[in-house]
Design an enzyme around this catalytic site. Structure first.
Site, PDB file in Angstrom:
ATOM      1  N   THR A  19      24.791  40.731  57.837  1.00 43.00           N
ATOM      2  CA  THR A  19      24.862  42.201  57.209  1.00 43.00           C
ATOM      3  C   THR A  19      25.811  42.580  56.176  1.00 43.00           C
ATOM      4  OG1 THR A  19      26.362  42.720  59.094  1.00 43.00           O
ATOM      5  CG2 THR A  19      23.857  43.146  59.597  1.00 43.00           C
ATOM      6  N   GLY A  20      26.499  41.273  55.842  1.00 45.52           N
ATOM      7  CA  GLY A  20      27.494  41.920  55.018  1.00 45.52           C
ATOM      8  C   GLY A  20      26.933  41.471  53.493  1.00 45.52           C
TER       9      GLY A  20
ATOM     10  N   CYS B 211      35.304  31.435  44.848  1.00 46.96           N
ATOM     11  CA  CYS B 211      34.604  31.887  43.782  1.00 46.96           C
ATOM     12  C   CYS B 211      35.299  31.577  42.307  1.00 46.96           C
ATOM     13  CB  CYS B 211      34.011  33.249  44.012  1.00 46.96           C
ATOM     14  SG  CYS B 211      35.147  34.470  44.247  1.00 46.96           S
TER      15      CYS B 211
ATOM     16  N   GLU C 168      44.863  35.115  46.123  1.00 50.10           N
ATOM     17  CA  GLU C 168      43.886  34.344  45.334  1.00 50.10           C
ATOM     18  C   GLU C 168      44.625  33.315  44.345  1.00 50.10           C
ATOM     19  OE1 GLU C 168      39.701  34.554  44.029  1.00 50.10           O
ATOM     20  OE2 GLU C 168      40.965  35.286  45.794  1.00 50.10           O
TER      21      GLU C 168
ATOM     22  N   HIS D 128      32.963  36.628  37.490  1.00 48.39           N
ATOM     23  CA  HIS D 128      34.202  36.425  37.249  1.00 48.39           C
ATOM     24  C   HIS D 128      34.629  35.636  35.868  1.00 48.39           C
ATOM     25  CE1 HIS D 128      34.931  37.670  41.068  1.00 48.39           C
ATOM     26  NE2 HIS D 128      35.298  36.641  41.896  1.00 48.39           N
TER      27      HIS D 128
ATOM     28  N   SER E  32      32.535  42.888  43.266  1.00 46.64           N
ATOM     29  CA  SER E  32      31.846  42.262  44.449  1.00 46.64           C
ATOM     30  C   SER E  32      32.426  41.077  45.055  1.00 46.64           C
ATOM     31  CB  SER E  32      30.351  41.602  43.802  1.00 46.64           C
ATOM     32  OG  SER E  32      30.529  41.011  42.857  1.00 46.64           O
TER      33      SER E  32
ATOM     34  N   GLN F 212      38.538  39.160  37.548  1.00 50.84           N
ATOM     35  CA  GLN F 212      37.411  39.335  38.927  1.00 50.84           C
ATOM     36  C   GLN F 212      36.456  40.347  39.114  1.00 50.84           C
ATOM     37  OE1 GLN F 212      38.782  36.718  42.171  1.00 50.84           O
ATOM     38  NE2 GLN F 212      40.297  35.650  40.950  1.00 50.84           N
TER      39      GLN F 212
END
Length: 389
Positions: free
Chosen positions: A42-43, A188, A240, A281, A217, A214
């Site tokens: 669902t994410g 990512c 990060e 990104h 999303s 970044q």
């Protein structure tokens, strides 16, 4: 009946013969289909998995699972107005009943060949959940960061370190499993600039500075759910920078005594900022070498670079992995993030620097190449190498 059998057998032989004559070394001719599940369906990343797998030639979505609050509802009911993709929810999944990813582990494992994991939980809970599925003899291809530094869990960018999947046998020995294992994709943001650095390793990467810009999303947000990001920039993304500095060293590491040992070089420092961009990104990269190459040598290596996914012609693999733009104002997130269905890496503005040897700019789609798409490509590699069989 005999005529139909003979005709069918003849057609199969004809297809095989034509495929062999084509000289292709890839996996275009794959007879086996795999039933898969999506944990955390669902994410935002789970939704991206759903759209990518809707018409996948190898993978058939059999199970959608999420937290107890979604369990028992249809996928459409559970997601509701939170559907964040630009494409509609797959019709074939709308009425699928969401399963409880915590309590239905054995039942889910019995129905699928492997699962994709994109859950939003604490790291310790994710590690325990993924190992529980693995011990139920259900392989896990994870989008999560929880297992990225587990020494016998491969963290793979398929074009760069496909050989790391060989560590799975050591992991299975530790877990006591025959089929089950956990494999993860990398962060990512590093998938924007590490692919551009990888072909240049032959010149001895010495020092790397990368500033990443970044998209929202990456935090699972849209401008509708995060209006504070409009006309804004946040110079901090928790954890990060540590990931961006350390994960490339594991990707470039070696397998020794049943563990992946990180590479000792290059020295990497990063700074990561959240910017008002929906997807994509961007990284500004500065690099020094032991033996400085010419600009022409760098451009040639980028143009010619291919990895195992290109050699095998995996379904999600971009034909041209690294695209170089000669225009001074490219790559741009809005123009170039969807290049090769979002699975390519874009590079531009290669030039000499006064402090480092060279500097350039990179871009990748963070929820495609950097998240769900990268995990699907990893699953295709694992399937091609027989790890789900």
């Amino acid at each position: 009946m005999m005529n139909r059998f003979a005709t069918g057998f003849f057609n199969i032989c004809k297809i095989l013969y034509e495929w062999l004559l084509s000289g292709r070394s890839g996996m275009e001719f794959v007879m086996k289909q795999y039933n898969v599940g999506i944990l955390g369906a669902t994410g935002m990343v789970g939704q991206r998995f759903a759209t990518l797998l809707e018409n996948h030639p190898w993978f058939n979505v059999k199970v959608l699972a999420a937290s107890p609050r979604s369990a028992g509802k249809t996928y459409e009911e559970a997601v509701g107005s939170r559907w964040a993709m630009t494409t509609p929810m797959p019709e074939s999944m709308k009425n699928m009943i969401i399963r409880d990813l915590n309590t239905d582990i054995e039942a889910i494992a019995a129905e699928v060949d492997f699962v994709f994991c994109a859950v939003d939980m604490k790291k310790d809970e994710i590690k325990a959940l993924e190992e529980a599925y693995a011990k139920a003899e259900c392989p896990v291809v994870s989008n999560n960061s929880a297992h990225r530094f587990t020494p016998d869990v491969p963290m793979v960018v398929p074009e760069i370190n496909p050989e790391h999947i060989e560590i799975i046998e050591s992991q299975r020995a530790r877990l006591g499993t025959k089929r089950g294992f956990v494999a993860v994709k990398s962060n990512c943001s590093i998938q924007s600039y590490v692919p551009a650095l990888h072909p240049l390793k032959k010149f001895g990467l010495k020092n790397v500075l990368a500033c990443t810009y970044q998209a929202i999303s990456g935090a699972g947000k849209t401008f509708e759910t995060w209006p504070e990001m409009v006309d804004n920039l946040i110079p901090f993304i928790g954890g990060e920078e540590e990931k961006s500095e350390q994960e490339p060293l594991k990707v470039w590491g070696t397998i020794e005594n049943g563990e992946i040992v990180k590479a000792s070089s290059p020295s990497i420092t990063t700074q990561c900022l959240r910017v008002p961009v929906s997807d994509g990104h961007t990284a500004a990269v500065f690099v020094s070498f032991e033996q400085k190459p010419s600009k022409e040598e760098i451009l040639k290596l980028w143009e010619e670079f291919k990895g195992v996914p290109q050699e095998l012609e995996l379904p999600s693999a971009p034909k041209q992995f690294i695209h170089y733009f000669t225009e001074d104002n490219r790559p741009q997130a809005n123009l170039d993030r969807n290049l090769e269905k979002g699975m390519a890496v874009s590079v531009g503005r290669l030039r000499e620097d006064t402090q480092y040897d060279y500097k350039f700019v990179c871009l990748s789609h963070n929820t495609l190449r950097g998240a769900a798409g990268g995990a699907v490509l990893l699953a295709e590699l694992l399937a091609a190498k027989g790890y789900f069989d």
